[in-house]
Write a protein that holds these residues in place. Structure first.
Motif, PDB file in Angstrom:
ATOM      1  N   SER A   1      31.123  22.310  38.014  1.00  0.00           N
ATOM      2  CA  SER A   1      31.113  20.841  37.782  1.00  0.00           C
ATOM      3  C   SER A   1      31.162  20.346  39.222  1.00  0.00           C
ATOM      4  CB  SER A   1      32.626  20.516  37.206  1.00  0.00           C
ATOM      5  OG  SER A   1      33.591  20.917  37.930  1.00  0.00           O
ATOM      6  N   ARG A   2      31.546  20.732  40.234  1.00  0.00           N
ATOM      7  CA  ARG A   2      31.335  20.119  41.559  1.00  0.00           C
ATOM      8  C   ARG A   2      30.111  20.075  42.238  1.00  0.00           C
ATOM      9  NH1 ARG A   2      33.979  16.473  41.525  1.00  0.00           N
ATOM     10  NH2 ARG A   2      33.374  15.941  43.552  1.00  0.00           N
TER      11      ARG A   2
ATOM     12  N   TYR B   1      37.639   8.348  33.517  1.00  0.00           N
ATOM     13  CA  TYR B   1      38.039   9.676  33.199  1.00  0.00           C
ATOM     14  C   TYR B   1      37.217  10.642  34.103  1.00  0.00           C
ATOM     15  CZ  TYR B   1      40.249  13.276  30.349  1.00  0.00           C
ATOM     16  OH  TYR B   1      41.055  14.251  30.089  1.00  0.00           O
ATOM     17  N   GLY B   2      36.231  10.491  34.658  1.00  0.00           N
ATOM     18  CA  GLY B   2      35.436  11.284  35.139  1.00  0.00           C
ATOM     19  C   GLY B   2      34.660  12.341  34.433  1.00  0.00           C
TER      20      GLY B   2
ATOM     21  N   ASP C   1      34.616  17.039  33.604  1.00  0.00           N
ATOM     22  CA  ASP C   1      34.728  17.055  35.223  1.00  0.00           C
ATOM     23  C   ASP C   1      33.106  16.541  35.782  1.00  0.00           C
ATOM     24  OD1 ASP C   1      37.206  16.936  35.347  1.00  0.00           O
ATOM     25  OD2 ASP C   1      37.546  18.944  36.438  1.00  0.00           O
ATOM     26  N   SER C   2      32.311  16.325  34.706  1.00  0.00           N
ATOM     27  CA  SER C   2      30.938  16.015  35.083  1.00  0.00           C
ATOM     28  C   SER C   2      30.556  14.834  35.958  1.00  0.00           C
ATOM     29  CB  SER C   2      30.088  15.830  33.573  1.00  0.00           C
ATOM     30  OG  SER C   2      30.579  14.797  33.027  1.00  0.00           O
TER      31      SER C   2
ATOM     32  N   GLN D   1      33.378  13.483  38.077  1.00  0.00           N
ATOM     33  CA  GLN D   1      34.463  13.218  38.835  1.00  0.00           C
ATOM     34  C   GLN D   1      34.274  12.864  40.107  1.00  0.00           C
ATOM     35  OE1 GLN D   1      37.582  14.124  36.913  1.00  0.00           O
ATOM     36  NE2 GLN D   1      38.457  13.025  38.872  1.00  0.00           N
TER      37      GLN D   1
ATOM     38  N   ILE E   1      37.013  23.620  35.124  1.00  0.00           N
ATOM     39  CA  ILE E   1      38.259  22.739  34.822  1.00  0.00           C
ATOM     40  C   ILE E   1      39.540  23.502  34.785  1.00  0.00           C
ATOM     41  CG2 ILE E   1      36.609  20.985  34.439  1.00  0.00           C
ATOM     42  CD1 ILE E   1      36.897  21.595  31.309  1.00  0.00           C
TER      43      ILE E   1
END
Length: 342
Positions: free
Chosen positions: A17-18, A44-45, A49-50, A52, A189
């Protein structure tokens, strides 16, 4: 051809995700026409977490929460792309494609063709795919084959953070529509632990991975295992287990389905003579059948044995034991490799 990327000089590791967010953020800084829209992607990001951290940097004009109307916002993204912007539109779950398939396939995928190439549609459709966390039949499919079957869209399926970043850079820069399918189990996540493998070294600087370039994640001599997404890691685990019994499996990560790197698969089968195709999509009319057909058409003389491992043609169950039964596990891949080698 298989592309073997050296990561030895890279020290830091990122979750998938990061790595995706890093690529998106870079492209948004470089090109003000890039923006992201979807359900719960701003405050919400992204539920996986796509996105964030992107809202804080780029604001609500470029990181947009939208109403629960997939038809409306994907249609808006198509229109924006045709006007020269580069939108990224997120389907929270790929299963929701049924709500907005007209916008995806009759507009996003076809408008370049229908206009005689007078317009391009440079947009990315991201979608969370996959099961293994008991969210039932309307939130757990992969559907790789559904999108790959329909011409006009490029289809990307990363399995590691390194690949996720490079493929995302390429997707955003591409002048054609790209469907970027990320497996929720690989995102890293906190409430859905990832398997070992998707968190990898990732360079700070931007880089691209060309579409149509599979990656040999593990070299071997006895059996070729072709797969993608989550099942790259399950195949690698199976290959490591079987190595203790003297079975040397080669694992190929397709990375993209459209375009498809048939050459790397054929080269491997020429070496091993045995093919196992593993997929989390449905068995019938899917990726497993397509790979086997291409090998049969172009490399039949090399093929001594073939096996396929996929989800049976049933809706994904909610109950954990039933879901575990239908989604292929490491032991299913091991059994298929043993069968192909026998």
């Amino acid at each position: 051809m298989a592309q073997k990327e050296s990561q030895q000089a890279v020290e830091r590791e990122l979750t998938m995700s990061r790595a995706m967010v890093e690529a998106i953020g870079h492209e948004m800084r470089e090109n003000e026409e890039v923006f992201y829209m979807g359900e719960d992607v701003a405050d919400y990001g992204g539920i996986f977490d796509s996105t964030q951290g992107l809202l804080e940097e780029f604001g609500r004009d470029r990181i947009m929460d939208v109403p629960i109307s997939e038809t409306a916002y994907i249609g808006a993204a198509v229109g924006a792309a045709q006007q020269g912007m580069r939108p990224i539109a997120e389907l929270m779950f790929v299963d929701f494609f049924g709500v907005c398939m007209d916008q995806i396939y009759n507009q996003m995928a076809k408008n370049t063709y229908m206009s005689g190439a007078s317009v391009n549609v440079p947009m990315v459709l991201t979608a969370a795919v996959g099961g293994t966390y008991n969210d039932a039949a309307q939130h757990s499919q992969t559907l790789y084959g559904t999108f790959a079957h329909l011409p006009g869209m490029k289809v990307v399926v990363p399995s590691t953070a390194y690949d996720a970043k490079g493929l995302m850079h390429n997707a955003i820069r591409d002048d054609d529509p790209v469907v970027y399918m990320f497996h929720k189990r690989l995102m890293g996540i906190g409430w859905m632990p990832a398997p070992d493998g998707p968190k990898t070294p990732v360079p700070d600087e931007p880089y691209t991975i060309p579409f149509g370039s599979a990656d040999v994640k593990r070299e071997g001599e006895d059996v070729t295992v072709v797969t993608l997404g989550l099942h790259v890691h399950r195949a690698l685990e199976a290959a490591d287990d079987l190595a203790e019994d003297g079975i040397d499996a080669e694992v190929i990560d397709l990375r993209t389905l459209v375009p498809l790197d048939t050459e790397t698969v054929l080269d491997s089968v020429e070496k091993t003579g045995r093919l196992v195709v593993v997929d989390e999509d449905y068995r019938s009319y899917g990726v497993t059948g397509e790979i086997i057909a291409r090998v049969a058409e172009e490399g039949l003389a090399d093929l001594e044995a073939v096996e396929r491992v996929a989800v049976p043609d049933v809706p994904l169950p909610y109950a954990r034991p039933m879901e575990d039964e239908v989604i292929p596990g490491t032991e299913d891949i091991e059994a298929a490799i043993r069968s192909a080698r026998s």
